[in-house]
Design an enzyme around this catalytic site. Structure first.
Site, mmCIF file in Angstrom:
data_model
loop_
_atom_site.group_PDB
_atom_site.id
_atom_site.type_symbol
_atom_site.label_atom_id
_atom_site.label_comp_id
_atom_site.label_asym_id
_atom_site.label_seq_id
_atom_site.Cartn_x
_atom_site.Cartn_y
_atom_site.Cartn_z
ATOM 1 N N GLU A 54 39.846 35.163 36.394
ATOM 2 C CA GLU A 54 41.159 35.081 37.016
ATOM 3 C C GLU A 54 41.801 33.719 36.771
ATOM 4 O O GLU A 54 43.001 33.620 36.467
ATOM 5 C CB GLU A 54 41.039 35.338 38.523
ATOM 6 C CG GLU A 54 40.449 36.682 38.872
ATOM 7 C CD GLU A 54 38.939 36.659 39.074
ATOM 8 O OE1 GLU A 54 38.456 37.367 39.972
ATOM 9 O OE2 GLU A 54 38.243 35.917 38.328
ATOM 10 N N CYS A 77 36.216 36.431 43.652
ATOM 11 C CA CYS A 77 35.322 35.746 44.593
ATOM 12 C C CYS A 77 36.145 34.973 45.624
ATOM 13 O O CYS A 77 37.284 34.571 45.373
ATOM 14 C CB CYS A 77 34.369 34.822 43.852
ATOM 15 S SG CYS A 77 35.157 33.382 43.103
#
Length: 371
Positions: A54, A77
């Site tokens: 990401e 996460c």
């Protein structure tokens, strides 16, 4: 979700696969940032300890991420590890919608990342291409849920099911193209494992010989620590780590000699004068190793299946016949006594590799499986 969504997630999974063999014990993750129907950035997790997918994608997207959609192959996460939380980066970039293939089972994430994104007002959708995402990260998922590595059993055999002649000769059953494929497999796993009989018979190196490839750890299951110090495996300890899993009753002088030669010698419990494979698997999971490629021989593969440790098979079938009642077959051990109790291979794929055929599939044992 639309066909466009599916294409973008397929691309995220394709990107994720590039990290296999480099990011473990982390999962392989890919991300695509889209504004309207224009791809503005892509990223994937490239190496363990490095930025996650990401973050890599958002660094490329810059201001174009504001109001955009992100497709990511695993839940972002939300905790501090080697890197800061990806959820913070996604929220801070102004992403409006996040499409996630599957939730991360890791206990420090496990839905919390999705909840944080929703709390920030981001539209979150989960489950697109989940089956493919699970297959891609099957080793990671097994390690996280069971504490054990994922084991792929690999062998090359003839059309009549032989892996060597009755004299033990196995050079070369498979084609050059198949052998190159094996080197690609080694490049993507944490370890390659063989039994002592294969080590003595073939004197292999077990390294990856692809340009730019990465040689995994090499593990020899050797209950009596018989591996010769002059073997190519021992000689190559500087090229790739060599672990020798032996029984606790192995002769101390052999254990010390292998350790002095640079091997990591791992004494383990024994069962029926053999290394307890379940104890070995548990120890490897604690390292942690994510994916182990088991390349034989027959007795080790037999034990692997009998212990229900094999998760996937990759079999190269060569257009050759060897014959011979005493010629080795791929999976030894006790085996099953009735066909109705056979171990089953599901989700099979068949691919031509040179003159050979490569068969891959996932192993299922079920209630009826076993001996």
């Amino acid at each position: 979700m639309s066909d466009f969504d599916a294409r973008m997630m397929a691309r995220a999974l394709e990107l994720a696969a590039r990290g296999l063999g480099r990011v473990e014990p982390n999962p392989a993750v890919g991300a695509v940032v889209v504004s309207g129907e224009t791809v503005v950035a892509e990223g994937y997790h490239q190496f363990f300890g490095g930025p996650h997918a990401e973050v890599n994608a958002l660094l490329v997207a810059g201001e174009r991420a504001r109001g955009a959609t992100m497709y990511v192959s695993l839940e972002p996460c939300c905790h501090y590890g080697k890197t800061p939380p990806c959820t913070d980066a996604v929220i801070g970039a102004g992403i409006r919608r996040v499409v996630v293939a599957m939730q991360d089972p890791f206990e420090q994430v496990a839905g919390r990342g999705l909840a944080l994104l929703r709390e920030a007002g981001i539209r979150v959708e989960v489950g697109l291409c989940e089956t493919l995402a699970r297959k891609l990260n099957a080793p990671y998922l097994k390690l996280r849920t069971s504490g054990l590595p994922f084991f792929t059993a690999k062998w090359a055999m003839t059309l009549d099911g032989k892996i060597a002649t009755d004299t033990g000769d196995s050079t070369w059953i498979s084609s050059e193209e198949s052998r190159e494929m094996v080197h690609r497999m080694r490049d993507r796993v944490d370890a390659v494992m063989i039994g002592i009989q294969t080590a003595l018979r073939d004197d292999p190196l077990l390294t990856c010989r692809l340009p730019g490839g990465r040689s995994p750890r090499r593990i020899v299951v050797d209950s009596s620590a018989r591996l010769p110090l002059e073997s190519r495996l021992v000689a190559g300890v500087r090229e790739a780590p060599l672990w020798v899993a032996c029984g606790r009753s192995a002769p101390l002088e052999r254990v010390r000699a292998l350790a002095d030669a640079g091997c990591r010698v791992i004494p383990l419990p024994e069962r029926a004068d053999r290394v307890d494979l379940m104890a070995l698997a548990s120890m490897l999971g604690k390292e942690p190793l994510t994916h182990v490629l088991v390349e034989g021989g027959s007795e080790l593969l037999g034990s692997l299946f009998e212990e229900r440790l094999a998760d996937r098979v990759t079999v190269f079938v060569a257009p050759k016949l060897l014959g011979g009642k005493q010629a080795l077959t791929a999976v030894g051990g006790v085996g099953v006594r009735n066909v109705s109790r056979a171990w089953t291979v599901l989700d099979m794929s068949v691919t031509r590799v040179g003159k050979d055929v490569m068969i891959e599939g996932d192993v299922r044992y079920g209630e009826e499986g076993g001996v």
